[in-house]
Design an enzyme around this catalytic site. Sequence first.
Site, mmCIF file in Angstrom:
data_model
loop_
_atom_site.group_PDB
_atom_site.id
_atom_site.type_symbol
_atom_site.label_atom_id
_atom_site.label_comp_id
_atom_site.label_asym_id
_atom_site.label_seq_id
_atom_site.Cartn_x
_atom_site.Cartn_y
_atom_site.Cartn_z
ATOM 1 N N ASP A 40 -7.180 -5.195 -0.977
ATOM 2 C CA ASP A 40 -7.749 -5.962 -1.963
ATOM 3 C C ASP A 40 -7.752 -7.502 -2.029
ATOM 4 O OD1 ASP A 40 -7.573 -3.252 -3.015
ATOM 5 O OD2 ASP A 40 -5.879 -3.792 -4.041
ATOM 6 N N GLU A 92 -10.392 4.680 2.341
ATOM 7 C CA GLU A 92 -9.411 4.361 1.263
ATOM 8 C C GLU A 92 -7.990 5.121 1.466
ATOM 9 O OE1 GLU A 92 -9.908 2.336 -1.209
ATOM 10 O OE2 GLU A 92 -11.500 3.592 -2.098
ATOM 11 N N TYR A 140 0.533 6.732 -6.460
ATOM 12 C CA TYR A 140 0.184 5.847 -5.193
ATOM 13 C C TYR A 140 1.434 5.902 -4.381
ATOM 14 C CZ TYR A 140 -1.342 1.490 -2.538
ATOM 15 O OH TYR A 140 -1.859 0.890 -1.547
HETATM 16 C C1 GLA Z 1 -5.128 0.341 -4.241
HETATM 17 C C2 GLA Z 1 -4.256 -0.700 -3.204
HETATM 18 C C3 GLA Z 1 -4.962 -0.984 -1.995
HETATM 19 C C4 GLA Z 1 -5.458 0.261 -1.239
HETATM 20 C C5 GLA Z 1 -6.132 1.158 -2.166
HETATM 21 C C6 GLA Z 1 -6.343 2.638 -1.727
HETATM 22 O O1 GLA Z 1 -6.400 -0.573 -4.462
HETATM 23 O O2 GLA Z 1 -3.918 -1.938 -4.028
HETATM 24 O O3 GLA Z 1 -4.035 -1.722 -1.095
HETATM 25 O O4 GLA Z 1 -4.277 0.952 -0.639
HETATM 26 O O5 GLA Z 1 -5.488 1.452 -3.445
HETATM 27 O O6 GLA Z 1 -7.322 2.464 -0.847
#
Ligand code: GLA
Length: 325
Positions: free
Chosen positions: A140, A19, A190
């Site tokens: 994702d 992650e 984020y």
């Molecule tokens: C979100 C983002 C992914 C990744 C995750 C953390 O889901 O869309 O690209 O960075 O967070 O692992």
Amino acid sequence: MNPHGIRAFAPGRVNLIGEHTDYNEGLCLPFAVERGITVTAELRDDGRILSPDLADDDPYLRGATEELRASGIELSACTLAVKSDLPQEAGLSSSAALCVSLVLALNAVVRRDPPPPLELAKLCQRIENDYTGVETGLLDQLASILGEEGRAVRLDMRSLEWRQVDLELGDHVLAVLDSGSSRSLAESGYNERREECRRAAELLGVDSLRDATDPSELPDPLDRRARHVITENERVDAAVRALQAGDHEALGELLDASHRSLRDDYEVSVPEVERAVEACKDAGALGARIMGGGFGGSVLALFPPGAEPPSGSLRVRPSRGARAL
Ligand code: GLA
């Protein structure tokens, strides 16, 4: 009625481990889940592309049509019905599933094969970044596209190579539990973490944290952010080894270690998520961790045979990836 039979499906995803590594050119181990988004297209003759299920200015639909046109594809007018059996906001990447299914359906309408996986994933990432303003890595999208039944996919985000890894659970169960926290901070938090990682890499004199080995000279909190990324990459390969050995206890311990690192070093957990992790552990989970972008969202937990996941959990299993139906 769908006389033309044009349908596309893209699943949501679970990230088993790895992650906040994708945008650091690191390793991830996601899989596609059974649930996802199905887009059904019916041709129309008025030159428009619209969906009764999406707002007129829906950024995903606008992004999908504009990006496909920019890549030289002449799209046909159609009505797109969008149906989802993914829980919203549960951290199963419904937005990536929406992007991928829209792009596949629009291609199918003009009888084109979809772009190869990496190209398709990057196109969908551009839609998220440029039309919704959300910075994401490629985790994702690739997970939704590359899914295979009974397998997770080890993604190397530096080489952009992948390898399918058998995910044999036997009588063990993987389940996600929504923490109920609205993820209000998700976007700003984020993006802040991404920025911290960029700064940490710069101070260490490396292109990305994939190349970092010793974060101890960095100022706080950058040292902890880098330590999470370094140790999380190691945990991905440790998880692959645990799966190959059929060692579910070891996998559970890795999920717990990942969670501690995300909570203490990466600081993306919130009290509701901690409660969801505890609920899973109280129910007998071998391991449980926050999943996805963090600041709320869902928890992923591994349960041994006989343990009953907390009520409201959704059982997940590795399933087939996105496709035209
Ligand atoms: C979100 C983002 C992914 C990744 C995750 C953390 O889901 O869309 O690209 O960075 O967070 O692992």
